[in-house]
Design a protein around this motif. Structure first.
Motif, PDB file in Angstrom:
ATOM      1  N   VAL A  54       0.843  -1.209   0.000  1.00 57.29           N
ATOM      2  CA  VAL A  54       0.000   0.000   0.000  1.00 57.29           C
ATOM      3  C   VAL A  54       0.873   1.252   0.000  1.00 57.29           C
ATOM      4  O   VAL A  54       0.634   2.195  -0.763  1.00 57.29           O
ATOM      5  CB  VAL A  54      -0.956   0.010   1.217  1.00 57.29           C
ATOM      6  CG1 VAL A  54      -1.669   1.348   1.341  1.00 57.29           C
ATOM      7  CG2 VAL A  54      -1.965  -1.120   1.115  1.00 57.29           C
ATOM      8  N   LYS A  55       1.889   1.245   0.843  1.00 58.03           N
ATOM      9  CA  LYS A  55       2.783   2.405   0.937  1.00 58.03           C
ATOM     10  C   LYS A  55       3.488   2.652  -0.398  1.00 58.03           C
ATOM     11  O   LYS A  55       3.581   3.794  -0.861  1.00 58.03           O
ATOM     12  CB  LYS A  55       3.801   2.177   2.055  1.00 58.03           C
ATOM     13  CG  LYS A  55       4.712   3.348   2.298  1.00 58.03           C
ATOM     14  CD  LYS A  55       5.653   3.082   3.461  1.00 58.03           C
ATOM     15  CE  LYS A  55       6.579   4.271   3.683  1.00 58.03           C
ATOM     16  NZ  LYS A  55       7.517   4.027   4.787  1.00 58.03           N
ATOM     17  N   GLU A  56       3.980   1.599  -1.016  1.00 58.15           N
ATOM     18  CA  GLU A  56       4.669   1.726  -2.307  1.00 58.15           C
ATOM     19  C   GLU A  56       3.718   2.209  -3.404  1.00 58.15           C
ATOM     20  O   GLU A  56       4.069   3.069  -4.208  1.00 58.15           O
ATOM     21  CB  GLU A  56       5.278   0.384  -2.708  1.00 58.15           C
ATOM     22  CG  GLU A  56       5.976   0.386  -4.042  1.00 58.15           C
ATOM     23  CD  GLU A  56       7.273   1.180  -4.053  1.00 58.15           C
ATOM     24  OE1 GLU A  56       7.698   1.589  -5.156  1.00 58.15           O
ATOM     25  OE2 GLU A  56       7.862   1.393  -2.988  1.00 58.15           O
ATOM     26  N   CYS A  57       2.518   1.646  -3.433  1.00 56.12           N
ATOM     27  CA  CYS A  57       1.545   2.041  -4.463  1.00 56.12           C
ATOM     28  C   CYS A  57       1.143   3.501  -4.334  1.00 56.12           C
ATOM     29  O   CYS A  57       0.956   4.193  -5.345  1.00 56.12           O
ATOM     30  CB  CYS A  57       0.302   1.156  -4.384  1.00 56.12           C
ATOM     31  SG  CYS A  57       0.605  -0.525  -4.961  1.00 56.12           S
ATOM     32  N   ASN A  58       1.016   3.966  -3.118  1.00 59.33           N
ATOM     33  CA  ASN A  58       0.619   5.360  -2.891  1.00 59.33           C
ATOM     34  C   ASN A  58       1.812   6.308  -2.859  1.00 59.33           C
ATOM     35  O   ASN A  58       1.636   7.522  -2.838  1.00 59.33           O
ATOM     36  CB  ASN A  58      -0.181   5.480  -1.591  1.00 59.33           C
ATOM     37  CG  ASN A  58      -1.576   4.949  -1.757  1.00 59.33           C
ATOM     38  OD1 ASN A  58      -2.357   5.478  -2.534  1.00 59.33           O
ATOM     39  ND2 ASN A  58      -1.889   3.866  -1.060  1.00 59.33           N
ATOM     40  N   GLY A  59       3.011   5.755  -2.873  1.00 62.41           N
ATOM     41  CA  GLY A  59       4.227   6.571  -2.841  1.00 62.41           C
ATOM     42  C   GLY A  59       4.887   6.595  -4.193  1.00 62.41           C
ATOM     43  O   GLY A  59       4.350   7.128  -5.164  1.00 62.41           O
ATOM     44  N   ALA A  60       6.038   5.964  -4.264  1.00 61.47           N
ATOM     45  CA  ALA A  60       6.880   6.015  -5.463  1.00 61.47           C
ATOM     46  C   ALA A  60       6.178   5.498  -6.718  1.00 61.47           C
ATOM     47  O   ALA A  60       6.391   6.017  -7.808  1.00 61.47           O
ATOM     48  CB  ALA A  60       8.161   5.236  -5.218  1.00 61.47           C
ATOM     49  N   ALA A  61       5.343   4.477  -6.599  1.00 66.81           N
ATOM     50  CA  ALA A  61       4.680   3.902  -7.775  1.00 66.81           C
ATOM     51  C   ALA A  61       3.583   4.815  -8.336  1.00 66.81           C
ATOM     52  O   ALA A  61       3.230   4.709  -9.501  1.00 66.81           O
ATOM     53  CB  ALA A  61       4.102   2.537  -7.441  1.00 66.81           C
ATOM     54  N   PHE A  66      -5.498   3.978  -6.002  1.00 67.40           N
ATOM     55  CA  PHE A  66      -5.220   2.865  -5.097  1.00 67.40           C
ATOM     56  C   PHE A  66      -5.698   3.277  -3.708  1.00 67.40           C
ATOM     57  O   PHE A  66      -5.556   4.422  -3.313  1.00 67.40           O
ATOM     58  CB  PHE A  66      -3.716   2.551  -5.066  1.00 67.40           C
ATOM     59  CG  PHE A  66      -3.410   1.167  -4.572  1.00 67.40           C
ATOM     60  CD1 PHE A  66      -3.440   0.097  -5.437  1.00 67.40           C
ATOM     61  CD2 PHE A  66      -3.104   0.940  -3.244  1.00 67.40           C
ATOM     62  CE1 PHE A  66      -3.152  -1.192  -4.992  1.00 67.40           C
ATOM     63  CE2 PHE A  66      -2.824  -0.335  -2.775  1.00 67.40           C
ATOM     64  CZ  PHE A  66      -2.852  -1.406  -3.656  1.00 67.40           C
ATOM     65  N   PRO A  67      -6.292   2.362  -2.943  1.00 69.20           N
ATOM     66  CA  PRO A  67      -6.770   2.737  -1.608  1.00 69.20           C
ATOM     67  C   PRO A  67      -5.633   3.243  -0.715  1.00 69.20           C
ATOM     68  O   PRO A  67      -4.509   2.752  -0.807  1.00 69.20           O
ATOM     69  CB  PRO A  67      -7.380   1.461  -1.039  1.00 69.20           C
ATOM     70  CG  PRO A  67      -7.080   0.376  -1.984  1.00 69.20           C
ATOM     71  CD  PRO A  67      -6.522   0.956  -3.242  1.00 69.20           C
ATOM     72  N   ALA A  68      -5.947   4.203   0.115  1.00 72.37           N
ATOM     73  CA  ALA A  68      -4.955   4.774   1.030  1.00 72.37           C
ATOM     74  C   ALA A  68      -4.559   3.769   2.108  1.00 72.37           C
ATOM     75  O   ALA A  68      -3.482   3.880   2.699  1.00 72.37           O
ATOM     76  CB  ALA A  68      -5.504   6.039   1.672  1.00 72.37           C
ATOM     77  N   ALA A  69      -5.419   2.802   2.352  1.00 68.66           N
ATOM     78  CA  ALA A  69      -5.147   1.782   3.366  1.00 68.66           C
ATOM     79  C   ALA A  69      -5.870   0.493   2.977  1.00 68.66           C
ATOM     80  O   ALA A  69      -6.907   0.531   2.323  1.00 68.66           O
ATOM     81  CB  ALA A  69      -5.630   2.242   4.732  1.00 68.66           C
TER      82      ALA A  69
END
Length: 90
Positions: A54-61, A66-69
């Motif tokens: 989740v962190k990667e999808c909402n960050g660098a990717a 994409f859901p925030a959580a």
């Protein structure tokens, strides 16, 4: 196109009608799959790999929409079902 407030009403939408049956079947499978692996929402939330994803999808990717959580089994089912449905288009 579905429930649109603009444009003419569609008499039918065959691609949606056909695909919705397939999508529903994939969702039933994903619900069983996720349920067999995660006994409760708290286990999903505690899964470090899911949370890192989740962190990667909402960050660098920078994945769009994409859901925030992913803190619930239902959210994971939604994401996995969506991924399978779009991967069939490749």
């Amino acid at each position: 196109m579905i429930n649109s407030t603009t444009g003419p009403a569609l008499k039918n939408f065959p691609f949606y009608e056909d695909a919705s049956v397939i999508y529903s079947a994939m969702r039933v499978f994903m619900t069983a799959f996720v349920g067999s692996y995660y006994s409760a929402d708290s286990v999903v939330l505690a899964d470090k790999e899911i949370q890192a994803w989740v962190k990667e999808c909402n960050g660098a990717a920078k994945v769009i929409d994409f859901p925030a959580a992913i803190a619930k089994k239902d959210t994971l089912v939604d994401v996995l079902t969506h991924m399978v449905s779009i991967s069939n288009d490749l």
